[in-house]
Design a protein around this motif. Structure first.
Motif, PDB file in Angstrom:
ATOM      1  N   GLY A  17       3.063  34.519   4.175  1.00  0.00           N
ATOM      2  CA  GLY A  17       4.356  34.476   4.869  1.00  0.00           C
ATOM      3  C   GLY A  17       5.100  33.154   4.737  1.00  0.00           C
ATOM      4  N   LYS A  18       4.693  32.353   3.752  1.00  0.00           N
ATOM      5  CA  LYS A  18       5.312  31.016   3.579  1.00  0.00           C
ATOM      6  C   LYS A  18       6.824  31.135   3.398  1.00  0.00           C
ATOM      7  N   GLY A  19       7.255  31.975   2.466  1.00  0.00           N
ATOM      8  CA  GLY A  19       8.693  32.077   2.169  1.00  0.00           C
ATOM      9  C   GLY A  19       9.480  32.582   3.360  1.00  0.00           C
ATOM     10  N   LEU A  42      10.021  27.776 -10.411  1.00  0.00           N
ATOM     11  CA  LEU A  42       9.361  28.178 -11.670  1.00  0.00           C
ATOM     12  C   LEU A  42       9.986  29.460 -12.220  1.00  0.00           C
ATOM     13  N   ARG A  43      10.314  30.401 -11.329  1.00  0.00           N
ATOM     14  CA  ARG A  43      10.925  31.646 -11.802  1.00  0.00           C
ATOM     15  C   ARG A  43      12.334  31.395 -12.327  1.00  0.00           C
ATOM     16  N   HIS A  44      12.993  30.392 -11.773  1.00  0.00           N
ATOM     17  CA  HIS A  44      14.325  30.023 -12.281  1.00  0.00           C
ATOM     18  C   HIS A  44      14.210  29.499 -13.709  1.00  0.00           C
ATOM     19  N   ILE A  86      -2.403  28.588 -12.390  1.00  0.00           N
ATOM     20  CA  ILE A  86      -1.491  27.541 -11.900  1.00  0.00           C
ATOM     21  C   ILE A  86      -0.849  26.830 -13.083  1.00  0.00           C
ATOM     22  N   VAL A  87       0.438  26.651 -13.019  1.00  0.00           N
ATOM     23  CA  VAL A  87       1.225  26.007 -14.089  1.00  0.00           C
ATOM     24  C   VAL A  87       0.861  24.518 -14.162  1.00  0.00           C
ATOM     25  N   PRO A  88       0.832  23.934 -15.361  1.00  0.00           N
ATOM     26  CA  PRO A  88       0.527  22.494 -15.466  1.00  0.00           C
ATOM     27  C   PRO A  88       1.392  21.658 -14.520  1.00  0.00           C
ATOM     28  N   GLY A 123       3.406  45.339  -0.686  1.00  0.00           N
ATOM     29  CA  GLY A 123       4.639  45.906  -0.119  1.00  0.00           C
ATOM     30  C   GLY A 123       5.845  45.011  -0.333  1.00  0.00           C
ATOM     31  N   ARG A 124       5.701  43.932  -1.112  1.00  0.00           N
ATOM     32  CA  ARG A 124       6.804  42.955  -1.218  1.00  0.00           C
ATOM     33  C   ARG A 124       8.007  43.501  -2.011  1.00  0.00           C
ATOM     34  N   ASN A 125       7.760  44.322  -2.972  1.00  0.00           N
ATOM     35  CA  ASN A 125       8.852  45.009  -3.704  1.00  0.00           C
ATOM     36  C   ASN A 125       9.963  44.085  -4.194  1.00  0.00           C
ATOM     37  N   LYS A 173      -6.794  37.724  -8.729  1.00  0.00           N
ATOM     38  CA  LYS A 173      -6.977  36.423  -9.404  1.00  0.00           C
ATOM     39  C   LYS A 173      -6.352  35.306  -8.568  1.00  0.00           C
ATOM     40  N   ARG A 174      -5.168  35.573  -8.016  1.00  0.00           N
ATOM     41  CA  ARG A 174      -4.476  34.545  -7.231  1.00  0.00           C
ATOM     42  C   ARG A 174      -5.246  34.193  -5.970  1.00  0.00           C
ATOM     43  N   LEU A 175      -5.877  35.188  -5.379  1.00  0.00           N
ATOM     44  CA  LEU A 175      -6.676  34.913  -4.167  1.00  0.00           C
ATOM     45  C   LEU A 175      -7.887  34.037  -4.513  1.00  0.00           C
TER      46      LEU A 175
HETATM   47  N1  LIG Z   1       2.725  24.759  -7.073  1.00  0.00           N
HETATM   48  C1  LIG Z   1       2.791  25.944  -7.710  1.00  0.00           C
HETATM   49  C2  LIG Z   1       3.425  27.068  -7.080  1.00  0.00           C
HETATM   50  C3  LIG Z   1       3.425  28.282  -7.753  1.00  0.00           C
HETATM   51  N2  LIG Z   1       2.841  28.362  -8.983  1.00  0.00           N
HETATM   52  C4  LIG Z   1       2.779  29.638  -9.722  1.00  0.00           C
HETATM   53  C5  LIG Z   1       1.438  30.315  -9.450  1.00  0.00           C
HETATM   54  C6  LIG Z   1       1.770  31.240  -8.326  1.00  0.00           C
HETATM   55  O1  LIG Z   1       0.885  32.354  -8.227  1.00  0.00           O
HETATM   56  C7  LIG Z   1       3.164  31.699  -8.715  1.00  0.00           C
HETATM   57  C8  LIG Z   1       3.990  32.235  -7.587  1.00  0.00           C
HETATM   58  O2  LIG Z   1       4.062  31.232  -6.596  1.00  0.00           O
HETATM   59  P1  LIG Z   1       4.758  31.624  -5.186  1.00  0.00           P
HETATM   60  O3  LIG Z   1       4.624  30.441  -4.279  1.00  0.00           O
HETATM   61  O4  LIG Z   1       6.115  32.180  -5.443  1.00  0.00           O
HETATM   62  O5  LIG Z   1       3.765  32.786  -4.731  1.00  0.00           O
HETATM   63  P2  LIG Z   1       3.627  33.401  -3.237  1.00  0.00           P
HETATM   64  O6  LIG Z   1       4.994  33.262  -2.605  1.00  0.00           O
HETATM   65  O7  LIG Z   1       2.569  32.587  -2.549  1.00  0.00           O
HETATM   66  O8  LIG Z   1       3.218  34.816  -3.483  1.00  0.00           O
HETATM   67  O9  LIG Z   1       3.787  30.509  -9.256  1.00  0.00           O
HETATM   68  C9  LIG Z   1       2.221  27.257  -9.593  1.00  0.00           C
HETATM   69  O10 LIG Z   1       1.691  27.362 -10.705  1.00  0.00           O
HETATM   70  N3  LIG Z   1       2.212  26.059  -8.948  1.00  0.00           N
END
Ligand SMILES: Nc1ccn([C@H]2C[C@H](O)[C@@H](COP(=O)(O)OP(=O)(O)O)O2)c(=O)n1
Ligand SMILES: Nc1ncnc2c1ncn2[C@@H]1O[C@H](COP(=O)(O)OP(=O)(O)O)[C@@H](O)[C@H]1O
Ligand SMILES: [Mg+2]
Length: 244
Positions: A72-74, A95-97, A118-120, A182-184, A197-199
Motif C-alpha cells: 500500500g506504499k503508493g 523507472l516506468r517513465h 532490482i535495477v542497478p 487485483g491492482r489492474n 519472485k518479488r516477494l
Molecule cells: N528502488 C527500486 C524500486 C523499484 N524497482 C523495480 C523493481 C520493482 O519490482 C519494480 C516496481 O517497483 P514499484 O515500487 O512500482 O512496485 P510496488 O509498487 O511495490 O508493487 O521496479 C527497482 O529496481 N528499484
C-alpha cells in the motif's frame, strides 16, 4: 526558477554524458519548441502538493517509504502528499517513465522488472536525483526505495544524504498477493510468477535495509492491514507528530 533549472538539466553535460546513447541522441536533438513539452513531460513524474519553492536549496526533509509489493506504499503516499505537502517520488513510476521513453536504459529496466529483480542502483539513484533536483521540494517521499543495501549506499554516495525518517508498511504476504492480483494497472510485474519472485527479493534484500534503519532509530512501522483509510489514520498520527 525551477523550469530554468530543468532546461539546463536537459542540456547539461552531466545529463547527456550519463544518458544511454538512445537517450543522449534524443536530448541532443531536442528542438527549442520541444523543450517545454519535455519539461512538462518530466515534471509530470511527481505529484507535489508542496510545490517547488523556486530557489531554496537547503536539504529537503526526506522520507523513504518501504514495504512489500502490494503493501500500500503508493496509496498511502498519495494521501500523505495531499495532506502533508510532500512531493511523491515513486521509484517504480520513475523507472516506468524511463521505459516509456523508449531509451536503451528503459529496455534494460523493462527486462529486469519483468523478472522481479532490482535495477542497478546507479540507474535508479540517478533518475531519483534528477527528479529531486527538478522538483526542489522541501518535503519528499521516496516511495519504494531503497530496495536493497546497494540502493541505500548509492543514494548516500550520489545524493549525499540520508533519510530523516523511514516508513515501513507491514503487511502479510497473502494480503499483498491479493492486492497485487487485483491492482489492474496492466503492469508487467503483477502476475503470480513475478509476484513470487518479488516477494523473495523483498524478504532477502529489502528487509535488511529496514533492519539497518531500525538500528539507527529511523523506522516507523505501520500495520498495513485494514482499509486504506484506517491505515492512513495511523499515518496521519505519525506525520502530525513530526516537527516538519
Ligand atoms: N528502488 C527500486 C524500486 C523499484 N524497482 C523495480 C523493481 C520493482 O519490482 C519494480 C516496481 O517497483 P514499484 O515500487 O512500482 O512496485 P510496488 O509498487 O511495490 O508493487 O521496479 C527497482 O529496481 N528499484
Ligand atoms: N488497505 C488496502 N486494502 C485493500 N486494497 C488496498 C489497500 N491499500 C492499497 N490497496 C490496493 O492494493 C493495490 C496495491 O496498492 P499500492 O498502493 O499500489 O501498493 P504498493 O505501492 O506498496 O505496491 C492497489 O490496487 C491498491 O488500490
Ligand atoms: Mg507502488
Amino acid at each position: 526558477m525551477w523550469r530554468r533549472r530543468v532546461g539546463a538539466l536537459l542540456r547539461s553535460p552531466r545529463t547527456s554524458s550519463s544518458a544511454s546513447s538512445a537517450c543522449q541522441s534524443r536530448r541532443h536533438h531536442l528542438l527549442p519548441s520541444e523543450e517545454p513539452l519535455a519539461l512538462n513531460r518530466l515534471a509530470r513524474l511527481f505529484t507535489s502538493q508542496a510545490g517547488s519553492d523556486g530557489g531554496d536549496t537547503q536539504k529537503p526533509f526526506i522520507a523513504f517509504v518501504l514495504g512489500g509489493p502490494g503493501s500500500g506504499k503508493g496509496t498511502q503516499c498519495t494521501k500523505i502528499a495531499s495532506d502533508f505537502g510532500f512531493a511523491h517520488l515513486s521509484a517504480g513510476d520513475i523507472l516506468r517513465h524511463e521505459i516509456a521513453s523508449g531509451s536503451e536504459k528503459g529496455e534494460l529496466i523493462l527486462e529486469i522488472i519483468k523478472e522481479g529483480r532490482i535495477v542497478p542502483s546507479e540507474i535508479t539513484v540517478e533518475l531519483i536525483r534528477k527528479a529531486m533536483e527538478m522538483n526542489n521540494a522541501k518535503r519528499v517521499l521516496i516511495d519504494g526505495f531503497p530496495r536493497c543495501e546497494e540502493n541505500r549506499i548509492a543514494f548516500e554516495r550520489i545524493v549525499g544524504t540520508e533519510p530523516d525518517i523511514v516508513i515501513f508498511f507491514d503487511c502479510p504476504e497473502d494480503e499483498m498477493v491479493k492486492r497485487l492480483l487485483g491492482r489492474n494497472q496492466g503492469r508487467v510485474d503483477d502476475n503470480i510468477e513475478t509476484i513470487k519472485k518479488r516477494l523473495k527479493v523483498f524478504e532477502s534484500l529489502n528487509i535488511p535495509v529496514v533492519d539497518y534503519y531500525s538500528s539507527r532509530g529511523k523506522v516507523h512501522k505501520i500495520n498495513a492491514t485494514g482499509t486504506a483509510d484506517e491505515i492512513f489514520e495511523a499515518v496521519r498520527r505519525l506525520f502530525s507528530s513530526l516537527r516538519l
